[in-house]
Write a protein that holds these residues in place. Structure first.
Motif, short mmCIF file in Angstrom:
data_model
loop_
_atom_site.label_atom_id
_atom_site.label_comp_id
_atom_site.label_asym_id
_atom_site.label_seq_id
_atom_site.Cartn_x
_atom_site.Cartn_y
_atom_site.Cartn_z
N VAL A 126 0.84 -1.21 0.00
CA VAL A 126 0.00 0.00 0.00
C VAL A 126 0.87 1.25 0.00
CG1 VAL A 126 -1.73 1.32 1.29
CG2 VAL A 126 -1.92 -1.17 1.13
N LEU A 127 1.96 1.24 0.77
CA LEU A 127 2.87 2.38 0.81
C LEU A 127 3.47 2.63 -0.57
CD1 LEU A 127 5.50 2.96 3.65
CD2 LEU A 127 5.88 3.70 1.31
N ALA A 128 3.86 1.55 -1.26
CA ALA A 128 4.46 1.68 -2.59
C ALA A 128 3.47 2.27 -3.59
CB ALA A 128 4.96 0.31 -3.07
N VAL A 129 2.24 1.77 -3.58
CA VAL A 129 1.22 2.27 -4.51
C VAL A 129 0.91 3.74 -4.21
CG1 VAL A 129 -1.18 2.05 -5.26
CG2 VAL A 129 0.22 0.00 -4.91
N SER A 130 0.79 4.08 -2.92
CA SER A 130 0.50 5.46 -2.52
C SER A 130 1.63 6.40 -2.91
CB SER A 130 0.24 5.53 -1.01
OG SER A 130 -0.83 4.70 -0.64
N ALA A 131 2.88 5.95 -2.69
CA ALA A 131 4.03 6.77 -3.06
C ALA A 131 4.07 6.98 -4.57
CB ALA A 131 5.32 6.10 -2.58
N ASP A 289 -5.12 -9.40 12.95
CA ASP A 289 -6.07 -10.14 13.78
C ASP A 289 -7.49 -10.02 13.25
OD1 ASP A 289 -4.04 -10.90 15.51
OD2 ASP A 289 -4.28 -9.12 16.77
N ASP A 290 -7.84 -8.86 12.69
CA ASP A 290 -9.21 -8.67 12.20
C ASP A 290 -9.21 -7.58 11.14
OD1 ASP A 290 -9.02 -6.23 13.62
OD2 ASP A 290 -9.87 -7.16 15.41
N ALA A 291 -10.40 -7.32 10.59
CA ALA A 291 -10.53 -6.33 9.53
C ALA A 291 -10.20 -4.93 10.03
CB ALA A 291 -11.95 -6.37 8.96
N HIS A 292 -10.52 -4.64 11.29
CA HIS A 292 -10.23 -3.32 11.84
C HIS A 292 -8.73 -3.05 11.84
CE1 HIS A 292 -10.53 0.23 14.37
NE2 HIS A 292 -9.60 -0.29 15.15
N GLU A 293 -7.96 -4.04 12.25
CA GLU A 293 -6.50 -3.86 12.24
C GLU A 293 -5.97 -3.71 10.83
OE1 GLU A 293 -2.54 -5.88 14.28
OE2 GLU A 293 -4.23 -7.16 13.73
N LEU A 294 -6.54 -4.46 9.89
CA LEU A 294 -6.12 -4.36 8.50
C LEU A 294 -6.40 -2.97 7.95
CD1 LEU A 294 -5.05 -5.64 5.90
CD2 LEU A 294 -7.38 -6.45 5.44
N ARG A 295 -7.59 -2.42 8.24
CA ARG A 295 -7.94 -1.07 7.77
C ARG A 295 -6.97 -0.03 8.36
NH1 ARG A 295 -13.29 -2.66 9.01
NH2 ARG A 295 -13.21 -1.37 10.90
N ARG A 296 -6.65 -0.18 9.64
CA ARG A 296 -5.74 0.77 10.28
C ARG A 296 -4.36 0.73 9.64
NH1 ARG A 296 -2.52 -0.14 14.62
NH2 ARG A 296 -3.69 -2.00 15.25
N HIS A 297 -3.87 -0.46 9.34
CA HIS A 297 -2.56 -0.59 8.71
C HIS A 297 -2.57 -0.02 7.29
CE1 HIS A 297 -1.42 -3.11 12.08
NE2 HIS A 297 -0.20 -3.19 11.60
N MET A 298 -3.65 -0.26 6.56
CA MET A 298 -3.72 0.25 5.19
C MET A 298 -3.80 1.77 5.18
SD MET A 298 -6.19 -2.59 3.37
CE MET A 298 -6.04 -1.85 1.75
N LEU A 299 -4.59 2.35 6.09
CA LEU A 299 -4.68 3.81 6.17
C LEU A 299 -3.33 4.40 6.56
CD1 LEU A 299 -6.20 6.49 6.20
CD2 LEU A 299 -6.92 5.97 8.55
N GLY A 300 -2.67 3.80 7.53
CA GLY A 300 -1.36 4.29 7.95
C GLY A 300 -0.34 4.21 6.83
N ALA A 301 -0.36 3.12 6.07
CA ALA A 301 0.57 2.97 4.96
C ALA A 301 0.32 4.01 3.88
CB ALA A 301 0.45 1.56 4.37
N MET A 302 -0.95 4.30 3.62
CA MET A 302 -1.28 5.32 2.62
C MET A 302 -0.76 6.69 3.06
SD MET A 302 -4.99 6.58 1.21
CE MET A 302 -5.28 7.49 2.73
N LEU A 303 -0.95 7.02 4.33
CA LEU A 303 -0.46 8.30 4.85
C LEU A 303 1.06 8.37 4.77
CD1 LEU A 303 -2.76 8.78 7.99
CD2 LEU A 303 -2.77 10.14 5.89
#
Length: 366
Positions: A126-131, A289-303
């Motif tokens: 996600v970081l690579a695509v966002s960059a 662990d769950d979808a919530h953690e996945l969303r948080r990681h994806m949002l953080g990677a995008m930022l």
């Protein structure tokens, strides 16, 4: 060898240097966010001192190579004579918040991937695509028009290093004095802690990472000077935002271009982290662990991806590599990243920004 272009050595040396950085980081648990968390919430400055040591060694070694006439990195993008102050601040804050959401920075994600963290694989993708989007996509168009257009022109300085600014406005080249003073002050702070002076692993890791950052400048500067110019050679050292975008492009498209030093570095760090994990026997597969953690990681990677491009680097790219050139952007970006991380951690750990101000008032004095 007749007709051989040394540009082919770029990814090879990138891998070799990356192995050393990845091994040292994994073996010592070198992590910028972890260091900040330990300092803020446990009054332990060990990680911060290791990070500052790496930056100090990188500055000393890089400036020594410049003074010795061994390398010329004047055309590095870190030293462009225009300073995007808005990008440095906004991008740094965005990167710091993203770092808090993920639990580590882009470099730390790669090191964790070497220990078996599949969460980190998602973060890196996600970081690579966002960059890439922030560099060449629609986000990039907005960035150039709204952020880069407001960059400060530092003329008559030749570049944005402290040395260049001083020479431009006073006519005096004080590289030796400035570098010596900065490195001495940083090392004095690092080793004034008696307990830290006995932490051999952390001292070895910080020293190794700093020297290898300087080695990156040596490799790319030397190869650029001796290349037959099959393609442009970027002057670069260690950074983990744009290099992820370059690695993604190398995987998904083939243009005949030789992989850059940074692409080799990414694979080298991963290999080094894997080797350290295997030696320490802590290689374990992990996932969200769950979808919530996945969303948080994806949002953080995008930022981190967008913010890192706006700021011109990450905790390693600006904090160590740019710092080694004495670029004025380095402390500005790092302060913004730290502020963003503080905001993100306050929100995650306290549930609101009120926790930030409470912690600020209770932060133990050095």
């Amino acid at each position: 060898m007749h007709g051989f272009d040394v540009i082919w050595l770029l990814p090879v040396f990138g891998v070799l240097v990356g192995i050393g950085i990845g091994y040292a980081a994994r073996a010592s648990r070198f992590c910028t966010l972890g260091a900040l968390e330990r300092h803020w919430y446990a009054a332990d400055s060990t990680g911060i001192r290791t990070w500052v040591l790496a930056a100090a060694v990188a500055i000393g070694a890089t400036q020594a190579l410049i003074l010795g006439g061994i390398i010329d990195i004047g055309s590095s993008f870190y030293l462009e004579p225009r300073l995007s102050l808005l990008g440095a601040v906004l991008g740094g804050i965005a990167f710091g918040v993203g770092m808090a959401l993920v639990g580590t920075c882009g470099f730390g994600a790669l090191v964790r991937l070497g220990g078996g963290s599949l969460r980190s694989l998602i973060v890196i993708i996600v970081l690579a695509v966002s960059a890439l989007a922030a560099e060449r996509g629609l986000i990039g168009v907005a960035r150039v028009n709204l952020v880069e257009g407001l960059a400060l022109d530092l003329a008559p300085a030749a570049d944005q290093s402290l040395v260049g600014l001083l020479a431009g406005y006073t006519g005096h080249d004080a590289r030796l004095l400035l570098a010596a003073a900065i490195v001495a002050a940083m090392l004095l702070w690092v080793f004034r802690d008696r307990a830290y002076r006995h932490k051999r692993l952390q001292i070895a890791a910080g020293t190794t990472i700093g020297l290898l950052v300087a080695a990156g400048w040596l490799v790319t500067s030397t190869i650029r000077a001796h290349s037959l110019a099959l393609q442009p050679v970027n002057l670069e050292s260690a950074s983990f935002v744009g290099t992820y975008a370059d690695t993604l492009m190398a995987f998904t498209t083939f243009t005949g271009a030789i992989p850059s030093y940074g692409v080799g570095l990414v694979f080298g760090v991963l290999i080094g982290a894997i080797l350290a994990s295997r030696r320490q026997r802590d290689l374990r597969w992990e996932a969200c662990d769950d979808a919530h953690e996945l969303r948080r990681h994806m949002l953080g990677a995008m930022l981190m991806g967008v913010g890192g491009v706006m700021a011109g680097g990450c905790t390693i790219g600006q904090g160590v590599s740019a710092a080694s050139t004495l670029a004025v952007s380095a402390p500005i970006v790092m302060l913004a990243i730290i502020a963003g991380a503080r905001l993100g951690l306050a929100w995650l750990m306290e549930g609101s920004l009120r926790g930030l101000f409470w912690r600020l008032s209770r932060t133990p004095a050095e």
